[in-house]
Design an enzyme around this catalytic site. Sequence first.
Site, PDB file in Angstrom:
ATOM      1  N   LYS A  97      30.576  25.111 -19.676  1.00 47.06           N
ATOM      2  CA  LYS A  97      32.613  24.950 -19.998  1.00 47.06           C
ATOM      3  C   LYS A  97      32.056  23.667 -19.866  1.00 47.06           C
ATOM      4  CE  LYS A  97      37.097  26.032 -18.790  1.00 47.06           C
ATOM      5  NZ  LYS A  97      37.121  27.202 -18.389  1.00 47.06           N
TER       6      LYS A  97
HETATM    7  N1  GLU Z   1      38.935  28.700 -20.703  1.00 49.45           N
HETATM    8  C1  GLU Z   1      39.390  29.966 -20.687  1.00 49.45           C
HETATM    9  C2  GLU Z   1      39.000  30.771 -19.700  1.00 49.45           C
HETATM   10  O1  GLU Z   1      38.710  29.896 -18.665  1.00 49.45           O
HETATM   11  C3  GLU Z   1      38.469  31.289 -21.838  1.00 49.45           C
HETATM   12  C4  GLU Z   1      36.715  30.929 -22.214  1.00 49.45           C
HETATM   13  C5  GLU Z   1      36.779  31.330 -23.371  1.00 49.45           C
HETATM   14  O2  GLU Z   1      37.675  32.262 -24.199  1.00 49.45           O
HETATM   15  O3  GLU Z   1      35.493  31.158 -23.963  1.00 49.45           O
HETATM   16  O4  GLU Z   1      38.276  31.941 -19.067  1.00 49.45           O
END
Ligand code: GLU
Length: 433
Positions: free
Chosen positions: A123
Amino acid sequence: MTAESVPTPVHHLPSYLDKNNLGPWEIYLEQVNRVTPYLGKLAYWAETLKRPKRILIVDIPIHLDDGSVAHFEGYRVQHNISRGPAKGGIRYHQDVTLSEVMALSAWMTIKNAAVNLPFGGGKGGIRIDPRGYSQGELQRLTRRFTTEIGLIIGPEKDIPAPDVNTNPQIMAWMMDTYSMNVGRTATGVVTGKPVQLGGSLGRSDATGRGVFVAGAQALKKMGIALEGARVAVQGFGNVGNAAARIFHDHGAKIVAVQDVTGTIYNAGGIDPNKLLKHLSDTKSVQGFEDSETLEKDQFWELECEVMIPAALEKQITEANANKIKAKLIVEGANGPTTPAADDILHEHGVVIVPDVLANAGGVTVSYFEWVQDFSSFFWTEDEINARLDRIMAEAFNSLWDVADTHKVTLRTAAYIVACTRVLEARALRGLYP
Ligand code: GLU
């Protein structure tokens, strides 16, 4: 050496762990502690889950439109890559902290393993309120940040995506910047791109659609009719608004919507399509036709069957969990419920479809996008939605069975399945050197 023959190791407390200030990361650690008794011999490796593999903190200086220079702090955390490349979004928000990004990266590890995607967890985030900046400033911020984290991201290493306050345009700038730096067009470096640049059909609604599929499966198990079910949604961004629309399209009644601009209620139902237009015209949910405005805290006390927290972390806490009348909570957001609130709700018989399952639809279609980019062969929207629905329904039903077998919550079940998958990979790979 085998798991049985060694003494318990002494783990030195990492410097970032602040016992006096329980942040999202400490909440995640508590969730892992709760699952450890169910891991059997794999508990030998459990410390792996409590330490991000790699943390990068970057300074992002940019020229503002007025000619001055501003500095922002950004992060990319790769929590775990035992099962594949790190995968997870990038968040732009004024409250982003390292603890938050660490927790979000760990929840991605759990999420990807819970639905069995071949990814680890990562992240990123920048501490900025993007509402105060022009498109030009946001583009410069995104490009400089991409260059800074370019050291560790890549289509086979770590693949960012949208999260709170980021979108397909920002992904397009990230893809372009990375591509410029490596001298080729590398579409697979991020997902959630515009479809014109290797994005996937169905990606923008995917998280909300997954929330709906998981929620509908839960209602079925609980013997509650979807038709006419009263739904209260917190957050009307990408996740909340898509979930509201899809529940509405299937006959459920959206009785309340809360976002940063206010809380509105209509026992007869709110049309999310009309609300979206109202929001884009007036920049507020308040003043929507036939709806009354409520105080912020009244939201949690509403009579409803389903509650969808689809905003930020730590929304359902000891302070409001007792007031919740919903039978089912489907976590569109990451980390909306604290462990203490989890316990209260469990005691009250409220079923929670945890974030790591409920909002996995987004990363599932991100996975499809990444596969399509690698093969340069693109699927139809119907194919994507059918595969997404199947993955979400199967994951839900298998976690429901695990919860039933161990007599634990769906969250603990998801952690049992996910941590087992991650630690099995860990154990098979072994330690290097
Ligand atoms: N931000 C989204 C989540 O928290 C998607 C992450 C992604 O598609 O890699 O799952």
